[in-house]
Design an enzyme around this catalytic site. Structure first.
Site, PDB file in Angstrom:
ATOM      1  N   PHE A   1     -25.669  74.753  14.594  1.00  0.00           N
ATOM      2  CA  PHE A   1     -26.414  74.868  15.848  1.00  0.00           C
ATOM      3  C   PHE A   1     -27.265  73.626  16.155  1.00  0.00           C
ATOM      4  O   PHE A   1     -28.360  73.746  16.712  1.00  0.00           O
ATOM      5  CB  PHE A   1     -27.304  76.121  15.833  1.00  0.00           C
ATOM      6  CG  PHE A   1     -26.668  77.299  15.164  1.00  0.00           C
ATOM      7  CD1 PHE A   1     -25.479  77.827  15.634  1.00  0.00           C
ATOM      8  CD2 PHE A   1     -27.230  77.857  14.021  1.00  0.00           C
ATOM      9  CE1 PHE A   1     -24.868  78.893  14.997  1.00  0.00           C
ATOM     10  CE2 PHE A   1     -26.616  78.921  13.379  1.00  0.00           C
ATOM     11  CZ  PHE A   1     -25.439  79.440  13.861  1.00  0.00           C
ATOM     12  N   CYS A   2     -26.779  72.455  15.789  1.00  0.00           N
ATOM     13  CA  CYS A   2     -27.513  71.200  16.008  1.00  0.00           C
ATOM     14  C   CYS A   2     -28.898  71.241  15.364  1.00  0.00           C
ATOM     15  O   CYS A   2     -29.866  70.689  15.906  1.00  0.00           O
ATOM     16  CB  CYS A   2     -27.641  70.880  17.501  1.00  0.00           C
ATOM     17  SG  CYS A   2     -26.059  70.549  18.299  1.00  0.00           S
TER      18      CYS A   2
END
Length: 469
Positions: A369-370
């Site tokens: 998710f970055c």
């Protein structure tokens, strides 16, 4: 009464009745549990855009009626946004940017931070990590074992930094665990030690009321994205003090940023023009402002309360799935927005997401998710395991990378949708050996696709229909 209210609210979302294909050839209504990435549009936003498009023109300097109207719409959008966040127009500026990442990059370039430190945290999205890290001025606030911010470490670093700390920058809410950081406490600590506070509000603003001047200490800068606030038209906002953008060279220059240019000199325009190079995204500005006004007029605190109840329900229902690990403290112990990440023991996170998509019609997200440092921390990875994962990524082997599955809610989601998610996960748990054989993995992308049929070809055919209208 509550049910009727929520049915009316759901009717305000575009696309909830969309039917999607499943791997067995059947179809069913799509359940969107990926709101932390992008929310669907409000019908009010789409209608506002459609009603304005016949009048759409370029803002500033044009003197035709449509141009003058477009300029007024652009200015009114800015006023609505400032008002929504309690930011007086004589003290604050709202700069239109592409998204939160763009806003944080702009902030990192515009602030005069020479010979100063920036404090950020190990729970940040890459957008609030890399701009500061790459300036080589960042220190990182440590985390507790369950993924909360270590406030004692924050104060320790404010006290004992080798250079003065000018800025503390934190996420309002995590995009991995949904944890809501104690913003007022952080603001007070920052103020006490002479630092400003920047809040990445990409996850917090759509799900929690924010007022810049609430409490004894204030948020200095606020950044957010329209596509996470039911306004997917490519716009975001960087809010900050007027004084911070009155001087200095903007991070991007060109049309609209100057009031005079000669062979000898350049005279930059006052804010906001100074920091909005080129023709702006007028449609995105309108859409975001309409979305915020809709939230304000439809009892935003009640929408927030519904999401909080849904989050508690989902967290507790997910605990009933055998072998499921949840990350972050429970919402009863620590405030969270509707973001929950988990893993199913023995089943790759990519396969869980694929099964939910192809056999249950449920959209989720998987991976890191970055926010890789935060996910690594929550997974308890050793330094050797992290290096191994980085080497796999460099080699293009994404199929073995560590990660999680994430579900995230909007105000329109229901407990029935949560029940369908939990039922699907329980089916996957009990039939995992049969289900695993129904999928193949692409080693380069890490994607799991059904063994039967050609999903990619069908997806491409559907894609082309939007260009052949």
């Amino acid at each position: 009464m509550e049910k009727n209210w929520h049915e009316q609210i759901r009717a305000e979302i575009l696309g909830l009745d969309t039917i999607v294909p499943l791997s067995d050839g059947t179809k069913r209504p799509y359940i969107n549990l990926d709101n932390a990435a992008t929310t669907p549009p409000l019908t009010a936003v789409v209608q506002a855009v459609q009603s304005f498009l016949p009048w759409y023109s370029s803002v500033h300097r044009g003197f035709g009626y449509k141009s003058q109207l477009s300029t007024e719409v652009y200015m009114e959008a800015r006023r609505i946004i400032l008002d929504f966040f309690g930011a007086p127009a004589d003290q604050y500026i709202a700069l239109f940017v592409k998204n939160t990442s763009d806003g944080l990059n702009k902030l990192s370039q515009r602030l005069p931070l020479d010979n100063a430190e920036v404090l950020t945290t190990w729970m940040e999205h890459h957008s609030n990590d890399l701009p500061w890290r790459l300036r080589k001025q960042a220190q990182f606030i440590q985390l507790t074992k369950d993924g909360c911010l270590d406030l004692a470490d924050l104060e320790r670093k404010l006290k004992k930094s080798r250079r003065p700390v000018k800025l503390v920058t934190v996420c309002g809410a995590s995009n991995v665990t949904g944890i809501i950081n104690p913003i007022q406490t952080i603001a007070e600590l920052a103020q006490h030690y002479g630092a400003q506070l920047s809040v990445d509000a990409a996850q917090l603003a759509p799900h929690y009321p924010i007022r810049l001047q609430a409490g004894p200490a204030q948020i200095t800068y606020l950044t957010l994205s329209g596509h996470k606030m039911y306004a997917p038209f490519g716009s975001g906002i960087l809010l900050g003090p007027l004084s911070a953008f009155r001087n200095g060279i903007p991070d991007q220059v060109g049309g609209g940023t100057v009031i005079a240019v000669s062979r000898e000199q350049v005279v930059f325009a006052p804010p906001p023009d100074r920091d909005e190079a080129g023709t702006p995204n007028l449609i995105g500005a309108l859409a975001l402002a309409v979305s915020l006004r809709w939230l304000a007029r439809n009892n935003f605190p009640r929408l927030v309360a519904h999401e909080a109840e849904l989050t508690r329900y989902a967290y507790n229902q997910l605990k009933t799935v055998p072998g499921l690990t949840l990350y972050g403290p429970p919402p009863e112990r620590y405030p969270r927005v509707g973001v929950i990440s988990f893993n199913l023991e023995g089943i790759p996170h990519g396969l869980v997401a694929a099964y939910l998509a192809f056999e249950a019609g449920i959209g989720v997200r998987h991976g890191c998710f970055c926010a890789r440092p935060y996910v690594h921390h929550l997974l308890g990875l050793t330094e050797a395991e992290i290096i191994s994962a980085e080497n796999l990524a460099k080699a293009g082997k994404k199929c073995l990378l560590p990660g999680m599955v994430r579900v995230s809610f909007g105000f329109y989601n229901t407990k029935t949708e949560i029940d369908l998610l939990v039922d699907a996960l329980k089916t996957l748990r009990t039939e995992e050996e049969k289900i695993k054989y129904r999928y193949r993995i692409d080693p380069a992308t890490g994607e799991y696709l059904p063994q039967v049929g050609n999903f990619k070809a069908a997806l491409l055919r559907h894609t082309k229909t939007f260009f052949n209208l």
